[in-house]
Design an enzyme around this catalytic site. Structure first.
Site, short mmCIF file in Angstrom:
data_model
loop_
_atom_site.label_atom_id
_atom_site.label_comp_id
_atom_site.label_asym_id
_atom_site.label_seq_id
_atom_site.Cartn_x
_atom_site.Cartn_y
_atom_site.Cartn_z
N ASN A 75 0.86 -1.20 0.00
CA ASN A 75 0.00 0.00 0.00
C ASN A 75 0.88 1.24 0.00
O ASN A 75 2.12 1.13 0.05
CB ASN A 75 -0.97 -0.04 1.18
CG ASN A 75 -0.23 -0.06 2.51
OD1 ASN A 75 0.45 0.88 2.86
ND2 ASN A 75 -0.35 -1.18 3.24
N ASP A 91 -5.22 -5.80 4.99
CA ASP A 91 -6.34 -6.59 5.53
C ASP A 91 -6.35 -8.00 4.96
O ASP A 91 -6.91 -8.91 5.57
CB ASP A 91 -7.67 -5.89 5.20
CG ASP A 91 -7.83 -4.61 6.01
OD1 ASP A 91 -7.45 -4.62 7.20
OD2 ASP A 91 -8.31 -3.60 5.46
N LYS A 144 9.41 -17.75 -8.36
CA LYS A 144 8.90 -16.60 -9.09
C LYS A 144 7.89 -17.05 -10.16
O LYS A 144 8.18 -17.99 -10.93
CB LYS A 144 10.08 -15.87 -9.75
CG LYS A 144 9.67 -14.58 -10.40
CD LYS A 144 10.86 -13.90 -11.06
CE LYS A 144 10.34 -12.84 -12.00
NZ LYS A 144 11.32 -12.41 -12.96
N PHE A 179 -5.37 4.37 13.80
CA PHE A 179 -5.49 5.32 12.70
C PHE A 179 -6.65 4.89 11.80
O PHE A 179 -6.93 3.69 11.69
CB PHE A 179 -4.19 5.37 11.89
CG PHE A 179 -3.16 6.29 12.48
CD1 PHE A 179 -2.61 6.00 13.73
CD2 PHE A 179 -2.77 7.43 11.82
CE1 PHE A 179 -1.69 6.85 14.31
CE2 PHE A 179 -1.84 8.29 12.38
CZ PHE A 179 -1.30 8.01 13.63
N LYS A 220 -14.51 2.64 14.51
CA LYS A 220 -13.30 1.90 14.88
C LYS A 220 -12.99 2.08 16.36
O LYS A 220 -12.59 1.14 17.05
CB LYS A 220 -12.10 2.39 14.06
CG LYS A 220 -12.12 1.94 12.60
CD LYS A 220 -10.83 2.31 11.92
CE LYS A 220 -10.92 2.54 10.44
NZ LYS A 220 -11.82 1.78 9.63
N LYS A 227 -12.93 -1.44 18.31
CA LYS A 227 -11.62 -1.99 18.69
C LYS A 227 -11.22 -1.58 20.11
O LYS A 227 -10.08 -1.79 20.52
CB LYS A 227 -10.56 -1.53 17.69
CG LYS A 227 -10.86 -1.96 16.25
CD LYS A 227 -9.65 -1.78 15.34
CE LYS A 227 -10.03 -1.96 13.88
NZ LYS A 227 -8.88 -2.02 12.98
N1 CTP Z 1 -4.97 -2.44 11.74
C1 CTP Z 1 -4.46 -3.56 12.35
N2 CTP Z 1 -4.51 -4.77 11.74
C2 CTP Z 1 -5.08 -4.91 10.54
C3 CTP Z 1 -5.62 -3.78 9.89
C4 CTP Z 1 -5.54 -2.55 10.51
O1 CTP Z 1 -3.95 -3.43 13.46
N3 CTP Z 1 -5.12 -6.08 9.96
C5 CTP Z 1 -4.93 -1.15 12.42
C6 CTP Z 1 -4.17 -0.07 11.69
O2 CTP Z 1 -2.83 0.00 12.11
C7 CTP Z 1 -4.93 1.18 12.05
C8 CTP Z 1 -6.34 0.70 12.19
O3 CTP Z 1 -6.24 -0.67 12.52
O4 CTP Z 1 -4.53 1.72 13.28
C9 CTP Z 1 -7.10 0.85 10.91
O5 CTP Z 1 -8.34 0.28 11.09
P1 CTP Z 1 -9.03 -0.60 9.98
O6 CTP Z 1 -10.39 -0.87 10.49
O7 CTP Z 1 -8.24 -1.77 9.62
O8 CTP Z 1 -9.02 0.34 8.78
P2 CTP Z 1 -9.26 -0.14 7.35
O9 CTP Z 1 -8.26 -1.18 6.95
O10 CTP Z 1 -9.29 1.06 6.53
O11 CTP Z 1 -10.64 -0.87 7.57
P3 CTP Z 1 -11.97 -0.89 6.74
O12 CTP Z 1 -11.63 -1.61 5.53
O13 CTP Z 1 -12.90 -1.62 7.65
O14 CTP Z 1 -12.33 0.54 6.56
#
Ligand code: CTP
Length: 420
Positions: free
Chosen positions: A228, A297, A307, A341, A355, A359
């Site tokens: 990302n 995610d 490869k 974040f 969130k 969380k």
């Molecule tokens: N985070 C985490 N582990 C993951 C994904 C995210 O700890 N697998 C943490 C990130 O570091 C950040 C926060 O969770 O602090 C972001 O929340 P998240 O709900 O994951 O945001 P998005 O990925 O944008 O989720 P969504 O797709 O539900 O909007």
């Protein structure tokens, strides 16, 4: 008005004596630029704000202002030569460095910026700066071309990366007749920066902080990954700022191009699963966790061992969910402060609030990454701090400044809980 004081080793000023307070010491370094005369005003201002001020001058500075001026303004001996007899015994540059709660160099020439950036110590000022552990504030002043030169930019960036606070020069008419950026910032701004450093100097002392940063990489094959756009800048800035304020900091870093933040222990990881292991390992010892990392995610299910070759055609990528590291921590937070974040392109505040609740977080830093020129990979961002009490919207700020504001807010929360 803020009244700075610390306990312990400092000498007393007249007014503090009566109330039994001990002033913090600011060492003001003056270098040889036309703005040196403004250092007199800075010294007066700092004294008026309750600091004990000690001045150290370069040879070039003494061509613009005399030590007598500063001695009269501060009531303290002025240091200039490495070879003079110390007023009270000991090794002068070391004792001056140890006395400093904050060191400020104003004006700071391009030459002294270069010396400070490279650790040169060939006079009283640079030796004191190198020996000092106090926060360093630098107020550059020079000709606009010198300020614009890449080498100066690099030196300033190196100092900033090591935690120095730069009070940027302003634009205007310069002593050389040019018009441009390079004039010493207003002395009030410099005094404010000094005061802010004095205030936050050790406000996180003893707090154990775990910060994550960067974007995880999820392997497709040994060469390719799903990643990302996170640069890691905000997380690194938070780790560095927390360390500067006395916290003991572990930074779990997914791949970035950034230099290690000064004062933090860095644990390098690549994937979300590795990050989860590293975070779990540090969690028990932490009082505060800031999850600034952009954790993927999803990850490819069973990355290829070798490869992938294009002749085999487009691969079908099956993805599986990664664990939500922060949500897992929220389930067993046990009095720890948890900060997450939320990077969104729409419904930013609603998502952040969701969130926060889902969380079990204490604060969510919400940012709209859809806005051009901000957020991912940029040096600036516009964020909102969302807590159970409400939302605090910040203006567009540099990521260093955002780190500072966030830790100011966290220090307040810890103080309210009686943890500070
Ligand atoms: N985070 C985490 N582990 C993951 C994904 C995210 O700890 N697998 C943490 C990130 O570091 C950040 C926060 O969770 O602090 C972001 O929340 P998240 O709900 O994951 O945001 P998005 O990925 O944008 O989720 P969504 O797709 O539900 O909007």
């Amino acid at each position: 008005m803020f009244f700075p004081y610390t306990s312990g080793r400092k000498g007393m000023l007249g007014s503090e004596k009566e109330v039994g307070r001990v002033a913090q010491t600011v060492v003001v370094g003056v270098t040889g630029g036309i703005g040196a005369y403004k250092a007199c005003e800075l010294v007066r201002l700092l004294s008026r704000r309750g600091f004990r001020v000690k001045v150290v001058m370069t040879d070039a500075a003494m061509r613009f202002v005399t030590p007598l001026t500063f001695r009269t303004l501060t009531g303290e001996p002025v240091a200039s030569s490495l070879w003079e007899e110390p007023a009270y015994g000991g090794v002068r540059h070391v004792s001056l460095a140890q006395e400093a709660d904050v060191m400020v160099v104003a004006p700071c020439t391009a030459n002294v910026i270069a010396k400070l950036a490279h650790g040169r110590a060939d006079d009283m000022l640079t030796t004191t700066a190198l020996a000092a552990q106090a926060p360093l504030v630098i107020a550059p002043a020079m000709n606009a071309e010198m300020w614009r030169k890449q080498v100066t930019r690099d030196n300033v960036a190196a100092l900033r990366a090591r935690g120095a606070v730069i009070v940027e020069p302003e634009a205007g008419e310069l002593a050389c007749g040019d018009v441009g950026e390079g004039r010493l910032a207003p002395v009030e701004d410099i005094a404010d920066a000094v005061e802010a450093e004095a205030c936050r100097a050790r406000d996180l002392a003893g707090v154990r902080v775990l910060v994550t940063a960067g974007g995880t990489r999820e392997a497709i094959d040994p060469v390719r990954f799903i990643g990302n756009r996170s640069s890691g800048k905000t997380g690194y800035a938070i780790a560095e700022e927390a360390a500067r304020r006395g916290a003991s900091v572990t930074l779990v870093a997914a791949p970035t191009c950034l230099a290690d933040p000064y004062g933090a222990e860095v644990v390098r990881v690549t994937s979300a699963l590795e990050m989860r292991d590293a975070v779990r390992a540090g969690f028990d010892r932490a009082d505060l966790v800031v999850m600034a990392a952009a954790v993927a995610d999803f990850r490819p299910e069973g990355p290829a061992e070798h490869k992938l070759k294009k002749d085999a055609g487009a691969p079908a990528l099956a993805l599986v969910r990664n664990p939500d590291i922060l949500a897992e921590l929220g389930e067993r937070k046990d009095g720890r402060l948890l900060v997450g974040f939320a990077a969104e392109t729409r419904d930013v505040l609603e998502s952040a609030r969701a969130k926060l609740e889902a969380k079990h977080l204490d604060l969510v830093v919400a940012n709209d990454v859809g806005a051009p020129g901000r957020g991912f990979d940029a040096d600036i961002n516009r964020v909102t701090f969302v807590t159970a009490e409400g939302a605090e919207e910040l203006p567009v700020l540099g990521k260093d400044a955002i780190a500072r504001k966030l830790l100011d807010r966290i220090a307040e929360m810890l103080a309210r809980r009686g943890q500070r």
